[in-house]
Design a protein around this motif. Structure first.
Motif, PDB file in Angstrom:
ATOM      1  N   ARG A  89       4.071   0.087 -10.614  1.00  0.00           N
ATOM      2  CA  ARG A  89       3.121  -0.541  -9.704  1.00  0.00           C
ATOM      3  C   ARG A  89       1.778  -0.765 -10.380  1.00  0.00           C
ATOM      4  NH1 ARG A  89       3.672  -1.678  -4.096  1.00  0.00           N
ATOM      5  NH2 ARG A  89       5.915  -1.936  -4.091  1.00  0.00           N
ATOM      6  N   VAL A  90       1.059  -1.721  -9.896  1.00  0.00           N
ATOM      7  CA  VAL A  90      -0.280  -1.967 -10.422  1.00  0.00           C
ATOM      8  C   VAL A  90      -1.264  -0.994  -9.780  1.00  0.00           C
ATOM      9  CG1 VAL A  90      -2.130  -3.647 -10.574  1.00  0.00           C
ATOM     10  CG2 VAL A  90       0.245  -4.382 -10.791  1.00  0.00           C
ATOM     11  N   ARG A  91      -2.021  -0.314 -10.604  1.00  0.00           N
ATOM     12  CA  ARG A  91      -2.993   0.648 -10.098  1.00  0.00           C
ATOM     13  C   ARG A  91      -4.408   0.164 -10.366  1.00  0.00           C
ATOM     14  NH1 ARG A  91       0.148   2.498  -6.518  1.00  0.00           N
ATOM     15  NH2 ARG A  91       1.898   3.709  -7.277  1.00  0.00           N
ATOM     16  N   ILE A  92      -5.340   0.884  -9.817  1.00  0.00           N
ATOM     17  CA  ILE A  92      -6.733   0.457  -9.931  1.00  0.00           C
ATOM     18  C   ILE A  92      -7.171   0.442 -11.399  1.00  0.00           C
ATOM     19  CG2 ILE A  92      -7.837   2.735  -9.706  1.00  0.00           C
ATOM     20  CD1 ILE A  92      -9.861   1.333  -7.832  1.00  0.00           C
ATOM     21  N   TYR A  93      -6.596   1.340 -12.205  1.00  0.00           N
ATOM     22  CA  TYR A  93      -6.949   1.374 -13.623  1.00  0.00           C
ATOM     23  C   TYR A  93      -6.466   0.119 -14.349  1.00  0.00           C
ATOM     24  CZ  TYR A  93      -8.806   6.047 -13.494  1.00  0.00           C
ATOM     25  OH  TYR A  93      -9.600   7.122 -13.239  1.00  0.00           O
ATOM     26  N   ASP A  94      -5.326  -0.379 -13.925  1.00  0.00           N
ATOM     27  CA  ASP A  94      -4.809  -1.599 -14.541  1.00  0.00           C
ATOM     28  C   ASP A  94      -5.764  -2.758 -14.289  1.00  0.00           C
ATOM     29  OD1 ASP A  94      -2.467  -0.183 -15.265  1.00  0.00           O
ATOM     30  OD2 ASP A  94      -1.732  -0.416 -13.210  1.00  0.00           O
TER      31      ASP A  94
ATOM     32  N   GLU B 187       0.828  -1.204   0.000  1.00  0.00           N
ATOM     33  CA  GLU B 187       0.000   0.000   0.000  1.00  0.00           C
ATOM     34  C   GLU B 187       0.865   1.257   0.000  1.00  0.00           C
ATOM     35  OE1 GLU B 187      -2.906  -0.120   3.101  1.00  0.00           O
ATOM     36  OE2 GLU B 187      -3.828  -1.953   2.344  1.00  0.00           O
ATOM     37  N   GLU B 188       2.146   1.054  -0.057  1.00  0.00           N
ATOM     38  CA  GLU B 188       3.095   2.166  -0.134  1.00  0.00           C
ATOM     39  C   GLU B 188       2.925   3.183   0.994  1.00  0.00           C
ATOM     40  OE1 GLU B 188       3.620   3.142  -4.654  1.00  0.00           O
ATOM     41  OE2 GLU B 188       1.657   2.237  -4.367  1.00  0.00           O
ATOM     42  N   ARG B 189       2.812   2.657   2.194  1.00  0.00           N
ATOM     43  CA  ARG B 189       2.701   3.556   3.336  1.00  0.00           C
ATOM     44  C   ARG B 189       4.055   4.094   3.764  1.00  0.00           C
ATOM     45  NH1 ARG B 189      -2.259   3.469   6.113  1.00  0.00           N
ATOM     46  NH2 ARG B 189      -3.605   2.037   5.009  1.00  0.00           N
TER      47      ARG B 189
ATOM     48  N   ALA C  47     -15.641   0.296  -6.006  1.00  0.00           N
ATOM     49  CA  ALA C  47     -16.898  -0.031  -5.341  1.00  0.00           C
ATOM     50  C   ALA C  47     -16.845  -1.426  -4.731  1.00  0.00           C
ATOM     51  CB  ALA C  47     -18.043   0.063  -6.345  1.00  0.00           C
ATOM     52  N   MET C  48     -16.285  -2.339  -5.491  1.00  0.00           N
ATOM     53  CA  MET C  48     -16.193  -3.694  -4.979  1.00  0.00           C
ATOM     54  C   MET C  48     -15.286  -3.754  -3.742  1.00  0.00           C
ATOM     55  SD  MET C  48     -14.653  -7.137  -6.511  1.00  0.00           S
ATOM     56  CE  MET C  48     -13.443  -7.241  -5.197  1.00  0.00           C
ATOM     57  N   LEU C  49     -14.151  -3.083  -3.865  1.00  0.00           N
ATOM     58  CA  LEU C  49     -13.170  -3.133  -2.786  1.00  0.00           C
ATOM     59  C   LEU C  49     -13.689  -2.486  -1.505  1.00  0.00           C
ATOM     60  CD1 LEU C  49     -11.074  -4.723  -3.913  1.00  0.00           C
ATOM     61  CD2 LEU C  49      -9.924  -2.683  -4.761  1.00  0.00           C
ATOM     62  N   THR C  50     -14.369  -1.369  -1.648  1.00  0.00           N
ATOM     63  CA  THR C  50     -14.858  -0.693  -0.457  1.00  0.00           C
ATOM     64  C   THR C  50     -16.185  -1.281  -0.006  1.00  0.00           C
ATOM     65  OG1 THR C  50     -15.974   0.951  -1.819  1.00  0.00           O
ATOM     66  CG2 THR C  50     -13.759   1.482  -1.089  1.00  0.00           C
ATOM     67  N   GLY C  51     -16.833  -2.042  -0.883  1.00  0.00           N
ATOM     68  CA  GLY C  51     -18.105  -2.639  -0.524  1.00  0.00           C
ATOM     69  C   GLY C  51     -19.209  -1.611  -0.368  1.00  0.00           C
TER      70      GLY C  51
ATOM     71  N   LEU D 138      -2.721  -9.841 -11.281  1.00  0.00           N
ATOM     72  CA  LEU D 138      -1.781  -8.720 -11.360  1.00  0.00           C
ATOM     73  C   LEU D 138      -1.182  -8.359 -10.002  1.00  0.00           C
ATOM     74  CD1 LEU D 138      -3.712  -6.367 -13.815  1.00  0.00           C
ATOM     75  CD2 LEU D 138      -1.987  -8.074 -14.332  1.00  0.00           C
ATOM     76  N   GLY D 139      -1.926  -8.677  -8.942  1.00  0.00           N
ATOM     77  CA  GLY D 139      -1.487  -8.247  -7.631  1.00  0.00           C
ATOM     78  C   GLY D 139      -1.798  -6.779  -7.438  1.00  0.00           C
ATOM     79  N   TYR D 140      -2.753  -6.499  -6.598  1.00  0.00           N
ATOM     80  CA  TYR D 140      -3.111  -5.099  -6.414  1.00  0.00           C
ATOM     81  C   TYR D 140      -3.467  -4.778  -4.977  1.00  0.00           C
ATOM     82  CZ  TYR D 140      -5.929  -0.905  -6.308  1.00  0.00           C
ATOM     83  OH  TYR D 140      -6.451   0.308  -5.976  1.00  0.00           O
ATOM     84  N   ARG D 141      -3.015  -3.614  -4.570  1.00  0.00           N
ATOM     85  CA  ARG D 141      -3.373  -3.058  -3.264  1.00  0.00           C
ATOM     86  C   ARG D 141      -3.532  -1.567  -3.446  1.00  0.00           C
ATOM     87  NH1 ARG D 141      -3.665  -4.432   2.250  1.00  0.00           N
ATOM     88  NH2 ARG D 141      -4.502  -6.509   1.991  1.00  0.00           N
ATOM     89  N   ALA D 142      -4.616  -1.027  -2.941  1.00  0.00           N
ATOM     90  CA  ALA D 142      -4.856   0.405  -3.097  1.00  0.00           C
ATOM     91  C   ALA D 142      -3.750   1.211  -2.430  1.00  0.00           C
ATOM     92  CB  ALA D 142      -6.201   0.782  -2.490  1.00  0.00           C
ATOM     93  N   ASN D 143      -3.296   2.220  -3.121  1.00  0.00           N
ATOM     94  CA  ASN D 143      -2.264   3.102  -2.572  1.00  0.00           C
ATOM     95  C   ASN D 143      -2.809   3.899  -1.386  1.00  0.00           C
ATOM     96  OD1 ASN D 143      -1.225   5.994  -2.445  1.00  0.00           O
ATOM     97  ND2 ASN D 143       0.428   4.942  -3.504  1.00  0.00           N
ATOM     98  N   ALA D 144      -2.079   3.834  -0.284  1.00  0.00           N
ATOM     99  CA  ALA D 144      -2.576   4.425   0.956  1.00  0.00           C
ATOM    100  C   ALA D 144      -2.678   5.947   0.881  1.00  0.00           C
ATOM    101  CB  ALA D 144      -1.669   4.025   2.113  1.00  0.00           C
TER     102      ALA D 144
END
Lengths: 359, 359
Positions: free
Chosen positions: B13-18, A125-127, B32-36, B55-61
DNA sequence: CTGTTAGCGCCTTCAC
DNA sequence: GTGAAGGCGCTAACAG
């Protein structure tokens, strides 16, 4: 709306645009002045500074991080060696925090053992911009992952082959050798190493491994008998283990202890077993000064080189963050072991004397 | 360019757009899916999840924090009481970190004494959502500033009038009263309170103030003589102070100690002064179990209620972060002092016995 | 020396 | 149930 509710105290926060408007310049100029990345005339500077002073402004860290690509934070990953943090780990935290602040970094501390989660959160998450990793073992998956991901990090402790990474470590091997030599000089001929808990050793925990090999090698080199016992990190275990060797084979007169929390129990078992420290039995350890001084009689101890470790770790990391092309660097630290009778102010406390019983 | 260099290991890095592109949906849907926060059809969900896994993804903090207005981090502000952190403070850090993680918060630790800088960085730059403040004094400017700024916080310790703030504190007054009563029951009639360093007391440090008033009140209540000495937080000072009272007025037979680091020196001075603990002199303290056990004989000690303090502090803070409208709440904690002779496993170690000398 | 423009990556309206 | 557009606050690239 939600953000506003979160800060109920004041109305809305002051942003860079507010300052820009107030000073009659563009946000870019304010930013430029603040970051110092391009020249600003004395007059504008003056006006901006006045506006900032009037309105009160500090750049929002999240926005800065997003735009600039760095968080100005580092993480300190400390899986607790025992149930709780050791004195060394504690001091290390404090010192790293202090040193990092001096380089304008904040420190996120994690004591979790769940590496995956920690890794996901802090790295993915690049914290944080970089990481200081404690309790590194010979084979360490965390190290592998960090290398893979390309995250700048410094290891405290080494893997079996640390050539590709930056690390800081204590020279346990040489240190324990000097302990053995010291005890030999005091005419001890039969020594015991009370090592870390067995699982730690088996996991390839560096201090345990290197202390043990250093101990056995030194015993051979100096012609004294030496054996090793493992001991859980608590006084009860220290008591039990010591009672056992007193019962099984009490010929030893000197102990080298690599296990802070066991020491209290070791003292008690020895005392109950009729030993008088330091008259007939000597104990020596790499220990926190607070421990060494709290024990009675004071423990013979080499002080933990906390400061040097922490400062070096932070320095290596910040250097790498400033210039990612920097090659990895390893630092081996040998605590200044000038073993001698000393006053309270001196680095080493020597409570050990020549053994009486072996005569 | 710079960001890219910083992460040399992988490419970008992998971003949400990717993820969105890979899954053939919009970024909005992924978010929307991630935050529910809104329903997503099972089919899309499936595809997105697969893309994330691939792809491996984690939202950037930082981006999340900027958009969402919260950092999901809290700060722990620990100005070191002495030269270094006490065992309590250490354990507290570890426990808070652990507990905060359970509530999905990271912890930024600061041990700086420069309140202004810390405040500017953590609060004004909005690096954290809330704060846990340690070593709170009767009059505490940090508390005032936090209240002014509207930052959610929890104080560990209380100000003189804590009604407007959330806090957790130990009931030092009642605790010390139980110490005095215990010593009285052991037939001690002349006690000394070895308190924190004088400057801490003068600064309105809660534990020092409340322990002292509790001590003096209890002495009067139980009809024993009681006096107070202040002592710096190190063994040398403990030695000196104890030697002084031994020289000046050695009638005391019991000590109540509110100063962990001095205890080693106190033991030594008493021993050198001819006292035999616990046969003619008793010591009792609120102390870390590691200290109590390391001393010989074991210290009579009430365990630090670290867990309860830390857990409560985090709970109060996260509750407030979830609902800023929550009213402030104070928690007074009395460590479970069941003073009795005990085994190593029991919470209280009693080394104290009835005094012999007063006879 | 300074302002305009265009993102950083995400979330949140608002439409459909 | 989903997408497009806009904004969070700041910094960087490009003009002047």
């Amino acid at each position: 709306m939600e953000q506003v509710v979160a800060r109920q105290g004041e109305g809305r926060r002051v942003r860079i645009y507010d300052i820009a408007r107030h000073a009659g310049v563009s946000a870019t100029t304010v930013s430029a002045m603040l970051t110092g990345k391009r020249p600003v005339s004395a007059a504008t500077r003056e006006r901006i500074e006045r506006s900032i002073a009037t309105l009160g402004y500090r750049a929002n860290a999240s926005a800065k991080a997003l735009a600039h690509g760095r968080t100005d934070s580092i993480a300190l990953l400390i899986p607790p060696a025992g149930r709780s943090l050791s004195a060394f780990e504690v001091d290390f935290i404090a010192r790293v925090v202090q040193q990092a602040r001096a380089s304008d970094y904040d420190v996120l501390v994690s004591t979790s053992l769940e590496e995956e989660k920690v890794f996901a959160r802090l790295v993915e998450e690049e914290r944080v911009d970089g990481i200081i990793l404690l309790e590194v073992c010979f084979e360490d998956r965390r190290v592998e992952r960090l290398v893979e991901s390309g995250t700048p990090f410094v290891a405290v402790g080494r893997t079996a082959d640390p050539r590709q990474i930056s690390w800081v470590d204590i020279d346990f091997s040489s240190l324990v050798r000097s302990f053995v030599r010291h005890l030999r000089d005091l005419r001890h001929e039969d020594l015991v190493l009370v090592n870390t808990p067995r699982p730690l050793y088996d996991r390839g925990y560096g201090p345990a491994r290197r202390a043990q090999s250093g101990f056995l090698d030194a015993c051979e080199e100096f012609g004294v008998r030496g054996r090793v016992v493992y001991c859980d990190a608590n006084p009860e275990a220290g008591f039990r283990v010591t009672s056992e060797i007193l019962a099984d084979d009490p010929s030893f007169t000197g102990l080298v202890v690599m296990n802070d929390y066991a020491i209290g129990g070791i003292y008690q078992a020895l005392t109950l077993g009729g030993r008088r420290i330091p008259h007939d039995t000597s104990i020596i350890s790499l220990a926190d000064a607070r421990w060494a001084d709290a024990l009675s009689p004071r423990l013979t101890a080499a002080p933990q080189p906390v400061d040097e470790m922490a400062v070096t770790a932070v320095r290596l990391l910040t250097a790498k963050l400033a210039d990612p092309a920097l090659p990895p660097e390893g630092h081996l630290i040998l605590p200044p072991v000038t073993l001698r009778e000393s006053t309270a102010a001196a680095p080493i406390r020597v409570a050990a004397r020549a053994p009486e019983r072996p005569r």
